[in-house]
Design an enzyme around this catalytic site. Structure first.
Site, PDB file in Angstrom:
ATOM      1  N   LYS A  38       0.828  -1.205   0.000  1.00  0.00           N
ATOM      2  CA  LYS A  38       0.000   0.000   0.000  1.00  0.00           C
ATOM      3  C   LYS A  38       0.863   1.257   0.000  1.00  0.00           C
ATOM      4  O   LYS A  38       0.613   2.191  -0.769  1.00  0.00           O
ATOM      5  CB  LYS A  38      -0.945   0.011   1.196  1.00  0.00           C
ATOM      6  CG  LYS A  38      -1.866   1.214   1.217  1.00  0.00           C
ATOM      7  CD  LYS A  38      -2.967   1.047   2.212  1.00  0.00           C
ATOM      8  CE  LYS A  38      -3.926   2.214   2.253  1.00  0.00           C
ATOM      9  NZ  LYS A  38      -4.444   2.635   0.969  1.00  0.00           N
ATOM     10  N   LYS A 132       0.435  12.322   4.006  1.00  0.00           N
ATOM     11  CA  LYS A 132       0.605  11.220   4.959  1.00  0.00           C
ATOM     12  C   LYS A 132       1.228  10.011   4.277  1.00  0.00           C
ATOM     13  O   LYS A 132       2.204   9.439   4.766  1.00  0.00           O
ATOM     14  CB  LYS A 132      -0.734  10.827   5.579  1.00  0.00           C
ATOM     15  CG  LYS A 132      -0.655   9.573   6.454  1.00  0.00           C
ATOM     16  CD  LYS A 132      -1.998   8.919   6.666  1.00  0.00           C
ATOM     17  CE  LYS A 132      -2.513   8.381   5.369  1.00  0.00           C
ATOM     18  NZ  LYS A 132      -3.160   7.099   5.369  1.00  0.00           N
TER      19      LYS A 132
END
Length: 190
Positions: A38, A132
């Site tokens: 991811k 992020k």
């Protein structure tokens, strides 16, 4: 992106649950490898969106029609899913979030998000999702001594876009709007 092997006894159940969230379920080999995939994928996606934004801005300022440029790129070495499906330039992909005011999609900002191991907030208590993801990918890269040459530039661009009121709370490909600058319209570029 599941941190399990295809033969893991729990994988069939995990797959059934995850199919409610998406259609591509990949067993990646074991604990934490889903997160590794991811982070890698989101880092790449963010960099491709930024590079597509810059390339489209350059080509349009040099006189190219955005749809013609996108079609050319789609069959050339710069081809990508981002260019063909969610091109950052409004109107190039009429059904994409980028042609609908960047509403929906993968937001630049989200009001509530928890970062394990990273505690920072920006104005308004918002955490920028792409910032992020790039930050987490860069931290993971430092831990395993992997070079991410584009990371700092990407992090700067998404951070600046997230601070821009015209980009805040929009799909992350709104970074194109930040790249072209204020008061630039599509018609003024072609």
């Amino acid at each position: 992106m599941v941190g399990a092997t295809p033969t893991d006894r729990d994988f069939p159940l995990l797959k059934e649950v995850f199919l409610f969230m998406g259609t591509s379920i990949h067993a990646l080999g074991g604990p934490s490898l889903g997160l590794a995939a991811k982070l890698s994928n989101n880092y790449l996606s963010g960099m491709i969106a930024l590079a597509t934004s810059e390339a489209m801005n350059l080509g349009m300022r040099l006189g190219l029609d955005p749809k013609v440029l996108s079609d050319c790129i789609a069959t050339s070495s710069g081809a990508s899913w981002v260019n063909s499906t969610v091109n950052p330039v409004p109107g190039v992909c009429p059904d994409a979030v980028t042609s609908k005011g960047y509403e929906g999609g993968f937001k630049v900002c989200q009001s509530h998000d928890v970062l394990k191991g990273l505690e920072w907030e920006l104005s308004g208590g918002q955490v920028q999702l792409m910032k992020k993801d790039i930050t987490l990918a860069m931290e993971a890269a430092r831990q395993v001594d992997a070079k991410l040459v584009l990371g700092d530039a990407g992090l700067f661009a998404y951070s600046a876009a997230a601070e821009d009121p015209s980009c805040r709370d929009k799909d992350s490909r709104v970074v194109y709007r930040w790249c072209v600058g204020p008061n630039i319209t599509l018609l003024s570029l072609i």
